[in-house]
Scaffold this motif. Structure first.
Motif, PDB file in Angstrom:
ATOM      1  N   ASN A 123       0.868  -1.169  -0.103  1.00 57.28           N
ATOM      2  CA  ASN A 123       0.044  -0.096  -0.023  1.00 57.28           C
ATOM      3  C   ASN A 123       0.672   1.291   0.012  1.00 57.28           C
ATOM      4  O   ASN A 123       0.413   2.356  -0.594  1.00 57.28           O
ATOM      5  CB  ASN A 123      -0.991  -0.147   1.319  1.00 57.28           C
ATOM      6  CG  ASN A 123      -2.379  -0.584   0.777  1.00 57.28           C
ATOM      7  OD1 ASN A 123      -3.141  -0.190   0.001  1.00 57.28           O
ATOM      8  ND2 ASN A 123      -2.494  -1.902   1.331  1.00 57.28           N
ATOM      9  N   ILE A 124       1.902   1.125   0.611  1.00 53.74           N
ATOM     10  CA  ILE A 124       2.879   2.288   0.735  1.00 53.74           C
ATOM     11  C   ILE A 124       3.237   2.613  -0.946  1.00 53.74           C
ATOM     12  O   ILE A 124       3.235   3.670  -1.484  1.00 53.74           O
ATOM     13  CB  ILE A 124       4.103   2.118   1.430  1.00 53.74           C
ATOM     14  CG1 ILE A 124       3.867   2.023   2.906  1.00 53.74           C
ATOM     15  CG2 ILE A 124       5.114   3.441   1.233  1.00 53.74           C
ATOM     16  CD1 ILE A 124       4.999   1.703   3.874  1.00 53.74           C
ATOM     17  N   TYR A 125       3.609   1.678  -1.748  1.00 58.09           N
ATOM     18  CA  TYR A 125       3.900   1.911  -3.008  1.00 58.09           C
ATOM     19  C   TYR A 125       2.762   2.215  -3.980  1.00 58.09           C
ATOM     20  O   TYR A 125       2.884   3.081  -4.861  1.00 58.09           O
ATOM     21  CB  TYR A 125       4.749   0.500  -3.599  1.00 58.09           C
ATOM     22  CG  TYR A 125       6.198   0.429  -3.065  1.00 58.09           C
ATOM     23  CD1 TYR A 125       7.105   1.178  -3.688  1.00 58.09           C
ATOM     24  CD2 TYR A 125       6.442  -0.191  -1.946  1.00 58.09           C
ATOM     25  CE1 TYR A 125       8.453   1.020  -3.503  1.00 58.09           C
ATOM     26  CE2 TYR A 125       7.642  -0.371  -1.679  1.00 58.09           C
ATOM     27  CZ  TYR A 125       8.824   0.360  -2.397  1.00 58.09           C
ATOM     28  OH  TYR A 125      10.029   0.331  -1.923  1.00 58.09           O
ATOM     29  N   LEU A 126       1.703   1.495  -3.632  1.00 59.28           N
ATOM     30  CA  LEU A 126       0.383   2.079  -4.444  1.00 59.28           C
ATOM     31  C   LEU A 126       0.230   3.315  -4.341  1.00 59.28           C
ATOM     32  O   LEU A 126      -0.115   4.273  -5.208  1.00 59.28           O
ATOM     33  CB  LEU A 126      -0.763   0.888  -3.687  1.00 59.28           C
ATOM     34  CG  LEU A 126      -2.123   1.465  -4.451  1.00 59.28           C
ATOM     35  CD1 LEU A 126      -2.075   1.400  -5.869  1.00 59.28           C
ATOM     36  CD2 LEU A 126      -3.048   0.627  -3.777  1.00 59.28           C
ATOM     37  N   ASN A 127       0.085   3.768  -2.844  1.00 56.89           N
ATOM     38  CA  ASN A 127      -0.318   5.489  -2.473  1.00 56.89           C
ATOM     39  C   ASN A 127       0.889   6.200  -3.200  1.00 56.89           C
ATOM     40  O   ASN A 127       0.532   7.424  -3.958  1.00 56.89           O
ATOM     41  CB  ASN A 127      -0.313   5.604  -1.065  1.00 56.89           C
ATOM     42  CG  ASN A 127      -1.755   5.067  -0.453  1.00 56.89           C
ATOM     43  OD1 ASN A 127      -2.442   6.370  -0.396  1.00 56.89           O
ATOM     44  ND2 ASN A 127      -1.879   4.050  -0.415  1.00 56.89           N
ATOM     45  N   GLY A 128       2.129   5.832  -3.385  1.00 53.21           N
ATOM     46  CA  GLY A 128       3.158   6.824  -3.925  1.00 53.21           C
ATOM     47  C   GLY A 128       2.841   6.687  -5.530  1.00 53.21           C
ATOM     48  O   GLY A 128       3.045   7.744  -6.217  1.00 53.21           O
ATOM     49  N   LEU A 131       0.350   8.987  -6.467  1.00 54.98           N
ATOM     50  CA  LEU A 131       0.470  10.637  -6.253  1.00 54.98           C
ATOM     51  C   LEU A 131       1.441  10.788  -7.627  1.00 54.98           C
ATOM     52  O   LEU A 131       2.061  12.009  -7.607  1.00 54.98           O
ATOM     53  CB  LEU A 131       1.592  10.758  -5.025  1.00 54.98           C
ATOM     54  CG  LEU A 131       0.755  11.124  -3.730  1.00 54.98           C
ATOM     55  CD1 LEU A 131       1.682  11.071  -2.460  1.00 54.98           C
ATOM     56  CD2 LEU A 131      -0.056  12.330  -3.629  1.00 54.98           C
ATOM     57  N   GLY A 132       1.994   9.966  -8.237  1.00 47.63           N
ATOM     58  CA  GLY A 132       2.680  10.148  -9.373  1.00 47.63           C
ATOM     59  C   GLY A 132       4.128   9.987  -9.127  1.00 47.63           C
ATOM     60  O   GLY A 132       5.026  10.503 -10.140  1.00 47.63           O
ATOM     61  N   MET A 133       4.701   9.114  -7.969  1.00 47.64           N
ATOM     62  CA  MET A 133       5.951   8.983  -7.739  1.00 47.64           C
ATOM     63  C   MET A 133       6.579   7.857  -8.523  1.00 47.64           C
ATOM     64  O   MET A 133       5.845   6.913  -8.399  1.00 47.64           O
ATOM     65  CB  MET A 133       6.003   9.180  -6.442  1.00 47.64           C
ATOM     66  CG  MET A 133       5.737  10.364  -5.442  1.00 47.64           C
ATOM     67  SD  MET A 133       5.819  10.132  -3.937  1.00 47.64           S
ATOM     68  CE  MET A 133       7.419  10.289  -3.407  1.00 47.64           C
ATOM     69  N   LYS A 134       7.844   7.860  -8.672  1.00 46.87           N
ATOM     70  CA  LYS A 134       8.699   6.855  -9.209  1.00 46.87           C
ATOM     71  C   LYS A 134       8.896   5.779  -7.823  1.00 46.87           C
ATOM     72  O   LYS A 134       8.987   6.210  -6.914  1.00 46.87           O
ATOM     73  CB  LYS A 134       9.897   7.094 -10.010  1.00 46.87           C
ATOM     74  CG  LYS A 134       9.490   8.020 -11.299  1.00 46.87           C
ATOM     75  CD  LYS A 134      10.781   8.470 -11.995  1.00 46.87           C
ATOM     76  CE  LYS A 134      10.577   9.133 -13.172  1.00 46.87           C
ATOM     77  NZ  LYS A 134      11.606   9.842 -13.705  1.00 46.87           N
ATOM     78  N   LYS A 135       9.208   4.627  -8.350  1.00 45.29           N
ATOM     79  CA  LYS A 135       9.246   3.583  -7.549  1.00 45.29           C
ATOM     80  C   LYS A 135      10.848   3.964  -6.612  1.00 45.29           C
ATOM     81  O   LYS A 135      10.649   3.907  -5.326  1.00 45.29           O
ATOM     82  CB  LYS A 135       9.573   2.280  -8.026  1.00 45.29           C
ATOM     83  CG  LYS A 135       9.859   0.982  -7.086  1.00 45.29           C
ATOM     84  CD  LYS A 135       9.964  -0.080  -7.725  1.00 45.29           C
ATOM     85  CE  LYS A 135      10.272  -1.289  -6.697  1.00 45.29           C
ATOM     86  NZ  LYS A 135      10.153  -2.619  -7.255  1.00 45.29           N
ATOM     87  N   GLU A 136      11.631   4.629  -7.242  1.00 46.75           N
ATOM     88  CA  GLU A 136      12.777   4.949  -6.602  1.00 46.75           C
ATOM     89  C   GLU A 136      12.619   6.191  -5.635  1.00 46.75           C
ATOM     90  O   GLU A 136      13.216   6.084  -4.571  1.00 46.75           O
ATOM     91  CB  GLU A 136      13.781   5.539  -7.890  1.00 46.75           C
ATOM     92  CG  GLU A 136      14.311   4.305  -8.574  1.00 46.75           C
ATOM     93  CD  GLU A 136      13.455   3.949  -9.746  1.00 46.75           C
ATOM     94  OE1 GLU A 136      12.444   5.038  -9.875  1.00 46.75           O
ATOM     95  OE2 GLU A 136      13.642   3.015 -10.339  1.00 46.75           O
TER      96      GLU A 136
END
Length: 424
Positions: A123-128, A131-136
């Motif tokens: 869920n942390i990665y999903l929410n990021g 927001l349009g953030m890259k995995k890095e």
């Protein structure tokens, strides 16, 4: 000169009551999860007439500059949560438009935006990603988020198994740490212990100093005053006042007193299905005398008269009732609830009174406000903020010469004694 982060231009929102069921969990469900959330507002008035048209917002216009921390305050049903849902594009306005300059992260309800079947890590990665953030970028913030939320042991557990406290810690950590330009927060301090609340306030302060914009909704006026440099007071879906926080909070507290002076049966600023509706809140001493001034240490009775606005409703099933005491700053002091004392009612007549006895009322001298709430069969039936304002007067309850305990001494008068022992 700061650029504008949020523009709200003549926003109005209309609902037809009865189109959808209340999507919020009941107060009983929230409070019995360690009493971590109390009396949340769902943005809709209840009515016995399901065909009523209700304007949750009426011609709202304001701007918020980059880096501002703006408090959004108002009574239950004032339109605060509806406005935030429009700003996050969860719902669309009936008229008007908004402009947002930057990425928006929000915490409107416990676990909003989380997928219950996914783990905390996922869920942390999903929410990021939302927001349009890259995995890095997300990975760079990952350890900081986990440390703040204190859920490391449960990172690979589906969030549907999280407690409400764990869920809100992770939700706030994600919302605050993934570097949004705009952060929208609705009553995050209603859930969690005092240590977590201090962490939240500290993080919001640091976020604002980084130049990011915050709109903060809370009934806790002390938190609004400490965090916000400007505030907006909503009343009946309209902006009643906008300006420096101190002036707006003072106006809100005046409104609290004005509302609590109205008879409970004519109050329209309430939420719930109407299956049960409070008509009067009265406080009596143990001799049966009605009073609005309580002596510290005295026993009192809270008497809540009610009826059902459902025709031919002879009996109510599984009724839960509660009263919440708050100080003048909107800080929650304590709750008396049938579900806390083990006294929920399997059956109750459609018209009657609930009586709560408090053997010793141990608050210090100050003015207090009382919110009242009830559910029927697990569904919120009635909730009224500031149903009554009472004053507490100090008296000598310990048999000493010191009688005038005031707010500066704390909140409660705690029976105690002191002794001195000789050290050997």
């Amino acid at each position: 000169m700061s650029s504008v982060a949020i523009t709200v231009d003549h926003i109005s929102k209309r609902y037809k009551l009865g189109e959808a069921k209340n999507r919020h969990s009941s107060l009983k469900e929230q409070m019995t999860k360690s009493l971590k959330s109390v009396f949340r507002m769902n943005g809709h008035h209840s009515s016995c007439d399901k065909n009523d048209i209700y304007w949750a917002l009426k011609d709202i216009t304001f701007e918020v500059k980059e880096g501002e921390v703006v408090g959004l305050i108002g009574h239950n049903g004032a339109g605060k949560s509806t406005l935030l849902k429009i700003l996050t594009r969860i719902t669309s306005p009936t008229t008007g438009k908004i402009k947002l300059h930057g990425r928006v992260s929000s915490l409107l309800e416990v676990g909003t935006g989380f997928h219950p079947e996914l783990t905390g890590r996922e869920n942390i990665y999903l929410n990021g990603a939302i927001l349009g953030m890259k995995k890095e970028e997300i990975s760079r913030k990952f350890d900081e988020i986990v440390a703040f939320a204190e859920v490391e042991r449960f990172l690979d557990t589906p969030v549907k198994r999280y407690s409400s406290g764990m869920g809100v810690r992770l939700a706030f950590a994600v919302a605050a740490h993934l570097e949004p330009e705009i952060l929208l927060i609705d009553e995050v301090l209603a859930v969690g212990d005092s240590g977590f609340q201090r962490k939240c306030l500290g993080k919001m302060e640091s976020v604002s100093k980084e130049g990011r914009t915050i709109i903060f909704v809370s009934h806790q006026m002390a938190a609004v005053s400490n965090l916000c440099n400007r505030a907006i007071l909503l009343q009946d879906g309209q902006i009643k006042m906008m300006g420096d926080t101190e002036s707006v909070v003072k106006r809100y507290l005046v409104n609290v007193g004005e509302q609590s002076d109205l008879p409970l049966h004519v109050r329209t600023d309430r939420v719930g299905s109407g299956r049960l509706r409070f008509s009067e809140l009265r406080i009596e001493d143990f001799n049966g005398n009605a009073t609005r001034t309580i002596l510290s240490g005295e026993g009192i009775k809270l008497i809540l008269k009610y009826n059902s606005c459902i025709e031919n409703d002879d009996e109510l099933q599984n009724v839960s009732v509660a009263a919440l005491f708050l100080d003048r700053g909107g800080n929650k002091i304590f709750t008396v609830g049938s579900f806390i004392s083990g006294g929920d009612f399997e059956k109750a007549p459609s018209c009657g009174s609930f009586v709560c006895e408090i053997p010793k009322f141990l608050l210090v001298e100050e003015e207090y406000h009382i919110h009242v709430w009830a559910s029927v069969n697990g569904e919120e039936a009635d909730y009224v903020e500031n149903a009554l304002t009472v004053n507490v007067a100090s008296r000598n309850i310990l048999g000493t010469s010191f009688t005038l305990l005031k707010r500066k001494h704390g909140t409660f008068v705690m029976p105690h004694s002191w002794m001195c022992h000789i050290s050997l």
